[in-house]
Enzyme design. Structure first.
Site, PDB file in Angstrom:
ATOM      1  N   CYS A  96       0.816  -1.227   0.000  1.00 29.34           N
ATOM      2  CA  CYS A  96       0.000   0.000   0.000  1.00 29.34           C
ATOM      3  C   CYS A  96       0.847   1.273   0.000  1.00 29.34           C
ATOM      4  CB  CYS A  96      -0.926   0.017   1.218  1.00 29.34           C
ATOM      5  SG  CYS A  96      -1.940  -1.446   1.312  1.00 29.34           S
TER       6      CYS A  96
ATOM      7  N   HIS B  15      -3.669   6.987   3.505  1.00 27.08           N
ATOM      8  CA  HIS B  15      -4.033   5.706   2.893  1.00 27.08           C
ATOM      9  C   HIS B  15      -5.436   5.322   3.348  1.00 27.08           C
ATOM     10  CE1 HIS B  15      -4.025   1.706   1.465  1.00 27.08           C
ATOM     11  NE2 HIS B  15      -3.788   1.121   2.627  1.00 27.08           N
TER      12      HIS B  15
ATOM     13  N   ASN C 179     -10.162  -0.498   0.355  1.00 20.49           N
ATOM     14  CA  ASN C 179      -8.699  -0.388   0.313  1.00 20.49           C
ATOM     15  C   ASN C 179      -8.201  -0.826  -1.067  1.00 20.49           C
ATOM     16  OD1 ASN C 179      -5.945  -0.628   0.631  1.00 20.49           O
ATOM     17  ND2 ASN C 179      -6.046  -1.789   2.550  1.00 20.49           N
TER      18      ASN C 179
HETATM   19  O1  UT7 Z   1      -3.716  -1.550   3.822  1.00 20.51           O
HETATM   20  C1  UT7 Z   1      -2.808  -2.220   4.610  1.00 20.51           C
HETATM   21  C2  UT7 Z   1      -3.092  -2.126   6.010  1.00 20.51           C
HETATM   22  N1  UT7 Z   1      -4.315  -2.830   6.378  1.00 20.51           N
HETATM   23  C3  UT7 Z   1      -5.018  -2.358   7.356  1.00 20.51           C
HETATM   24  O2  UT7 Z   1      -4.672  -1.303   7.824  1.00 20.51           O
HETATM   25  C4  UT7 Z   1      -6.157  -3.140   7.912  1.00 20.51           C
HETATM   26  C5  UT7 Z   1      -6.073  -3.097   9.409  1.00 20.51           C
HETATM   27  N2  UT7 Z   1      -7.079  -3.846  10.150  1.00 20.51           N
HETATM   28  C6  UT7 Z   1      -8.393  -3.547  10.127  1.00 20.51           C
HETATM   29  O3  UT7 Z   1      -8.851  -2.720   9.375  1.00 20.51           O
HETATM   30  C7  UT7 Z   1      -9.267  -4.228  11.146  1.00 20.51           C
HETATM   31  O4  UT7 Z   1      -8.460  -4.941  12.042  1.00 20.51           O
HETATM   32  C8  UT7 Z   1     -10.342  -5.191  10.560  1.00 20.51           C
HETATM   33  C9  UT7 Z   1     -11.435  -4.379   9.906  1.00 20.51           C
HETATM   34  C10 UT7 Z   1      -9.704  -6.138   9.572  1.00 20.51           C
HETATM   35  C11 UT7 Z   1     -10.987  -5.997  11.669  1.00 20.51           C
HETATM   36  O5  UT7 Z   1     -11.552  -5.156  12.662  1.00 20.51           O
HETATM   37  P1  UT7 Z   1     -11.234  -5.383  14.210  1.00 20.51           P
HETATM   38  O6  UT7 Z   1     -12.047  -4.414  14.945  1.00 20.51           O
HETATM   39  O7  UT7 Z   1      -9.754  -5.335  14.379  1.00 20.51           O
HETATM   40  O8  UT7 Z   1     -11.813  -6.824  14.459  1.00 20.51           O
HETATM   41  P2  UT7 Z   1     -11.068  -8.144  14.966  1.00 20.51           P
HETATM   42  O9  UT7 Z   1     -10.136  -8.661  13.913  1.00 20.51           O
HETATM   43  O10 UT7 Z   1     -10.502  -7.924  16.334  1.00 20.51           O
HETATM   44  O11 UT7 Z   1     -12.268  -9.142  15.096  1.00 20.51           O
HETATM   45  C12 UT7 Z   1     -13.339  -8.917  16.012  1.00 20.51           C
HETATM   46  C13 UT7 Z   1     -14.425  -9.935  15.734  1.00 20.51           C
HETATM   47  C14 UT7 Z   1     -13.911 -11.369  15.607  1.00 20.51           C
HETATM   48  O12 UT7 Z   1     -14.866 -12.234  16.184  1.00 20.51           O
HETATM   49  P3  UT7 Z   1     -14.667 -12.821  17.657  1.00 20.51           P
HETATM   50  O13 UT7 Z   1     -13.371 -13.603  17.612  1.00 20.51           O
HETATM   51  O14 UT7 Z   1     -14.579 -11.638  18.570  1.00 20.51           O
HETATM   52  O15 UT7 Z   1     -15.864 -13.677  17.860  1.00 20.51           O
HETATM   53  C15 UT7 Z   1     -13.882 -11.596  14.125  1.00 20.51           C
HETATM   54  O16 UT7 Z   1     -14.000 -12.957  13.781  1.00 20.51           O
HETATM   55  O17 UT7 Z   1     -15.051  -9.634  14.486  1.00 20.51           O
HETATM   56  C16 UT7 Z   1     -15.088 -10.812  13.678  1.00 20.51           C
HETATM   57  N3  UT7 Z   1     -15.057 -10.419  12.285  1.00 20.51           N
HETATM   58  C17 UT7 Z   1     -16.178 -10.145  11.581  1.00 20.51           C
HETATM   59  N4  UT7 Z   1     -17.466 -10.137  11.930  1.00 20.51           N
HETATM   60  C18 UT7 Z   1     -18.355  -9.792  10.982  1.00 20.51           C
HETATM   61  C19 UT7 Z   1     -13.970 -10.267  11.454  1.00 20.51           C
HETATM   62  N5  UT7 Z   1     -14.384  -9.913  10.239  1.00 20.51           N
HETATM   63  C20 UT7 Z   1     -15.733  -9.825  10.283  1.00 20.51           C
HETATM   64  C21 UT7 Z   1     -16.715  -9.479   9.342  1.00 20.51           C
HETATM   65  N6  UT7 Z   1     -18.012  -9.483   9.734  1.00 20.51           N
HETATM   66  N7  UT7 Z   1     -16.408  -9.150   8.064  1.00 20.51           N
END
Ligand code: UT7
Length: 330
Positions: free
Chosen positions: A113, A254, A284
């Site tokens: 990115c 970004h 993204n």
């Molecule tokens: O461009 C390069 C750099 N990339 C980034 O900067 C991306 C950085 N990361 C993010 O944007 C975020 O971490 C995400 C959007 C990917 C995820 O959000 P989060 O608030 O960090 O969620 P998490 O990974 O801590 O997951 C929380 C919960 C999990 O469930 P449990 O284990 O708490 O039951 C995930 O399984 O949310 C669940 N989850 C979803 N639920 C519904 C993960 N993806 C989804 C989804 N829909 N699409």
């Protein structure tokens, strides 16, 4: 001699994929996606459409807006993590062919990115050294070709598109790229990775069955490092150049996640009106994200000649980069 970002262009595919579309293929909801990422839509390239097709369309627009003869371009660089072909030819070579320029130095740059801002650093050096005069930079991605549409943690984040810029030599410091800072730390490489199809895990049925050809991301860990690094990078580049946040006309970060952008913006106290947001409509788009956002600001009339832009980006590697750029276009 200074390097000037003289023009910008972008291309987005027609097909829109909404959060509701994802509700039909993975266990997710529009509410979750909007709350956690700010994304509502993303564009998805047609099956036959390649990264270089999109890059060439964005490049055509940038060349036309720069008002230069395409044959005066003496370097083409393409930043992408979704090249048309894994090894060769480079996507930059294919873009050069598609826009009809021959006998020109052309190569790809791999910085995920951060690719567009990394390219600005190279273009600045090539022009300030006198080696090149008109450089075409393209950030283009068909990330949909690398996404596992059964992995809800990644598939909802990414979209396709392309952005391009012409960087030309100028003697006007008030239309120049003032500074670029680009860096990396490979110790985080496993947190955001497409493990397969390279020399470590060459293409094989077993590798494909394990899904190693797709993007894998430890989202939450990436999130935390991204906020920390993006904020520090901005503070450093402003301090090094003795520029106050109030002096910035447009903050163009970004576009990975609205919460990341807002965390950085709030820490730095940049007003919302001076920040560019495109993540809601494009998701993204990796190396295309920053030039697509610059293009949006330009087409909306928010970016004017001489305006000071602050660019800030972060991606796989990890790589990160920031830049202070006075817009040299009209
Ligand atoms: O461009 C390069 C750099 N990339 C980034 O900067 C991306 C950085 N990361 C993010 O944007 C975020 O971490 C995400 C959007 C990917 C995820 O959000 P989060 O608030 O960090 O969620 P998490 O990974 O801590 O997951 C929380 C919960 C999990 O469930 P449990 O284990 O708490 O039951 C995930 O399984 O949310 C669940 N989850 C979803 N639920 C519904 C993960 N993806 C989804 C989804 N829909 N699409």
């Amino acid at each position: 001699m200074y390097a000037s970002l003289k023009s910008i262009g972008s291309y987005v595919p027609e097909k829109i994929m909404t959060n509701k579309d994802f509700e039909k293929i993975v266990d997710t909801s529009d509410e979750w996606i909007v709350q956690r990422t700010g994304i509502k839509n993303r564009r998805i390239a047609a099956v036959e459409q390649t990264t270089s097709d999109m890059g060439a369309l964005a490049a055509d627009k940038a060349i036309q807006r720069a008002g230069i003869d395409k044959n005066d371009i003496d370097l083409v660089i393409c930043a992408t993590l979704s090249p048309d072909h894994l090894c060769m030819p480079s996507t930059a070579c294919l873009i050069s062919d598609k826009i009809g320029i021959r006998d020109v130095m052309a190569f790809d740059l791999s910085a995920a990115c951060s690719g567009f801002v990394y390219m600005l650093s190279l273009a600045k050096a090539f022009i300030e050294s006198g080696a090149k005069k008109n450089i075409l930079l393209v950030g283009a991605e068909k990330i949909s070709s690398l996404v596992d549409y059964s992995d809800r943690g990644t598939c909802i984040l990414f979209g396709d598109g392309a952005g391009a810029a012409i960087i030309s030599a100028t003697d006007d410091k008030n239309r120049a790229i003032l500074d670029v800072h680009a860096s990396a730390d490979g110790k985080y490489s496993d947190l955001l990775i497409t493990p397969g199809c390279g020399s470590k895990y060459p293409c094989s049925t077993e590798m494909m069955n394990e899904g190693l050809q797709y993007i894998k991301m430890a989202g939450n860990e990436v999130f935390k490092v991204a906020v920390r690094t993006l904020t520090k990078d901005v503070v450093d580049i402003l301090k090094t150049n003795d520029i106050e946040p109030e002096d910035i006309d447009l903050f163009i970060p970004h576009q990975a996640n609205l919460r990341i952008i807002e965390a950085v913006r709030n820490k730095l106290k940049f007003p919302k009106e001076k920040t560019v947001f495109t993540v809601e409509k494009y998701g993204n788009t990796s190396a295309a994200s920053i030039p697509m956002a610059i293009n949006d600001a330009y087409e909306d009339g928010r970016l004017k000649s001489g305006d000071l832009m602050l660019l800030d980006t972060f991606g796989g590697g990890f790589t990160w980069a920031s830049a202070l750029v006075r817009f040299g276009g009209n």
